[in-house]
Design a protein around this motif. Structure first.
Motif, PDB file in Angstrom:
ATOM      1  N   PHE A 139     -58.348  33.272 107.111  1.00 39.85           N
ATOM      2  CA  PHE A 139     -57.828  31.983 107.568  1.00 39.85           C
ATOM      3  C   PHE A 139     -58.206  31.722 109.021  1.00 39.85           C
ATOM      4  O   PHE A 139     -58.700  30.648 109.363  1.00 39.85           O
ATOM      5  N   THR A 140     -58.005  32.703 109.884  1.00 39.48           N
ATOM      6  CA  THR A 140     -58.329  32.504 111.307  1.00 39.48           C
ATOM      7  C   THR A 140     -59.831  32.366 111.514  1.00 39.48           C
ATOM      8  O   THR A 140     -60.264  31.638 112.402  1.00 39.48           O
ATOM      9  N   ALA A 141     -60.641  33.033 110.700  1.00 40.23           N
ATOM     10  CA  ALA A 141     -62.097  32.888 110.801  1.00 40.23           C
ATOM     11  C   ALA A 141     -62.516  31.452 110.459  1.00 40.23           C
ATOM     12  O   ALA A 141     -63.387  30.877 111.121  1.00 40.23           O
TER      13      ALA A 141
ATOM     14  N   LYS B 146     -64.252  26.053 112.477  1.00 37.77           N
ATOM     15  CA  LYS B 146     -64.020  24.623 112.643  1.00 37.77           C
ATOM     16  C   LYS B 146     -63.849  24.257 114.124  1.00 37.77           C
ATOM     17  O   LYS B 146     -64.336  23.229 114.569  1.00 37.77           O
ATOM     18  N   LEU B 147     -63.162  25.103 114.869  1.00 40.82           N
ATOM     19  CA  LEU B 147     -62.982  24.870 116.299  1.00 40.82           C
ATOM     20  C   LEU B 147     -64.322  24.916 117.026  1.00 40.82           C
ATOM     21  O   LEU B 147     -64.627  24.057 117.855  1.00 40.82           O
ATOM     22  N   ASP B 148     -65.147  25.906 116.699  1.00 37.53           N
ATOM     23  CA  ASP B 148     -66.472  26.017 117.307  1.00 37.53           C
ATOM     24  C   ASP B 148     -67.319  24.780 117.008  1.00 37.53           C
ATOM     25  O   ASP B 148     -68.008  24.259 117.888  1.00 37.53           O
TER      26      ASP B 148
ATOM     27  N   ALA C   1     -68.703  21.923 119.630  1.00 37.54           N
ATOM     28  CA  ALA C   1     -70.137  21.635 119.685  1.00 37.54           C
ATOM     29  C   ALA C   1     -70.428  20.155 119.426  1.00 37.54           C
ATOM     30  O   ALA C   1     -71.581  19.739 119.418  1.00 37.54           O
ATOM     31  N   GLY C   2     -69.368  19.368 119.146  1.00 39.67           N
ATOM     32  CA  GLY C   2     -69.546  17.934 118.953  1.00 39.67           C
ATOM     33  C   GLY C   2     -69.726  17.503 117.519  1.00 39.67           C
ATOM     34  O   GLY C   2     -70.055  16.354 117.264  1.00 39.67           O
ATOM     35  N   ALA C   3     -69.516  18.404 116.577  1.00 35.31           N
ATOM     36  CA  ALA C   3     -69.648  18.035 115.165  1.00 35.31           C
ATOM     37  C   ALA C   3     -68.511  17.095 114.781  1.00 35.31           C
ATOM     38  O   ALA C   3     -67.390  17.231 115.273  1.00 35.31           O
ATOM     39  N   PRO C   4     -68.780  16.124 113.888  1.00 35.55           N
ATOM     40  CA  PRO C   4     -67.713  15.212 113.458  1.00 35.55           C
ATOM     41  C   PRO C   4     -66.660  15.975 112.652  1.00 35.55           C
ATOM     42  O   PRO C   4     -66.966  16.950 111.973  1.00 35.55           O
ATOM     43  N   ASP C   5     -65.429  15.528 112.732  1.00 34.39           N
ATOM     44  CA  ASP C   5     -64.323  16.166 112.026  1.00 34.39           C
ATOM     45  C   ASP C   5     -64.182  15.535 110.648  1.00 34.39           C
ATOM     46  O   ASP C   5     -63.390  14.626 110.451  1.00 34.39           O
TER      47      ASP C   5
ATOM     48  N   ASP D 284     -56.055  20.244 104.543  1.00 36.76           N
ATOM     49  CA  ASP D 284     -55.972  20.638 103.136  1.00 36.76           C
ATOM     50  C   ASP D 284     -57.201  21.449 102.727  1.00 36.76           C
ATOM     51  O   ASP D 284     -57.108  22.432 102.013  1.00 36.76           O
ATOM     52  N   ASN D 285     -58.375  21.016 103.203  1.00 35.61           N
ATOM     53  CA  ASN D 285     -59.605  21.717 102.866  1.00 35.61           C
ATOM     54  C   ASN D 285     -59.661  23.078 103.544  1.00 35.61           C
ATOM     55  O   ASN D 285     -60.236  24.009 103.012  1.00 35.61           O
ATOM     56  N   THR D 286     -59.103  23.195 104.725  1.00 38.69           N
ATOM     57  CA  THR D 286     -59.086  24.467 105.434  1.00 38.69           C
ATOM     58  C   THR D 286     -58.255  25.482 104.668  1.00 38.69           C
ATOM     59  O   THR D 286     -58.653  26.615 104.478  1.00 38.69           O
ATOM     60  N   VAL D 287     -57.101  25.046 104.193  1.00 39.83           N
ATOM     61  CA  VAL D 287     -56.224  25.942 103.455  1.00 39.83           C
ATOM     62  C   VAL D 287     -56.844  26.322 102.120  1.00 39.83           C
ATOM     63  O   VAL D 287     -56.729  27.453 101.678  1.00 39.83           O
TER      64      VAL D 287
END
Length: 167
Positions: A140-142, A147-149, A153-157, A162-165
């Motif tokens: 989970f933390t990875a 996503k944080l990285d 880096a400027g990637a769109p969110d 829900d998708n992360t979980v």
């Protein structure tokens, strides 16, 4: 007497992205299902956000009244749920009726047909469906770090929590 809950599967996505892509490249062999945000079944939202609250709200009342509850689902939706302990019909106070659209080759018509009935109990169904499998915290933390990285880096969110979980 009892209750029948019919739960359809929500979708995520829409046809705006695929339609825009088609307009940019209107070919007869356009791959609609491969286009950005093409609608797909959202089983997680359908079960966690809709089905479980309905089972809890209605089922707890029906259980107190000693009444039975049935949930009608598409077979593929049922298969996304955790495995449920099955009991004999006479011991059951809760059941899943599994339906599918079945094509008739002769008439070229789809008909909704009952495929199977799963008999269980309210308590065991609720316990299994409402239970969240945590998985390893390191995984989970990875995912969160990735996503944080990307965000830094400027990637769109484009993803939601829900998708992360679910990953």
């Amino acid at each position: 007497m009892g209750s029948l809950e019919v739960q359809a599967v929500y979708i995520s996505g829409n046809l705006t992205g695929p339609f825009t892509a088609y307009l940019e490249n209107p070919t007869p062999d356009f791959a609609w299902t491969q286009a950005f945000k093409y609608p797909k079944p959202d089983y997680l939202s359908s079960s966690r956000k809709r089905l479980i609250p309905q089972i809890i709200a209605k089922g707890s009342i029906l259980k107190q009244w000693n009444k039975k509850q049935v949930v009608a689902l598409q077979t593929s939706f049922y298969h996304t749920l955790p495995a449920l302990p099955e009991v004999d019909k006479s011991e059951s106070d809760f059941a899943f009726f599994l339906y599918d659209l079945v094509p008739d080759q002769k008439t070229q018509v789809l008909s909704l047909q009952l495929q199977r009935i799963v008999y269980t109990t309210f308590a065991s169904a609720l316990e299994q469906i409402a239970q969240f499998e945590a998985g390893p915290i390191s995984q989970f933390t990875a995912i969160l770090q990735k996503k944080l990285d990307a965000k830094r880096a400027g990637a769109p969110d484009l993803d939601h929590l829900d998708n992360t979980v679910a990953e």
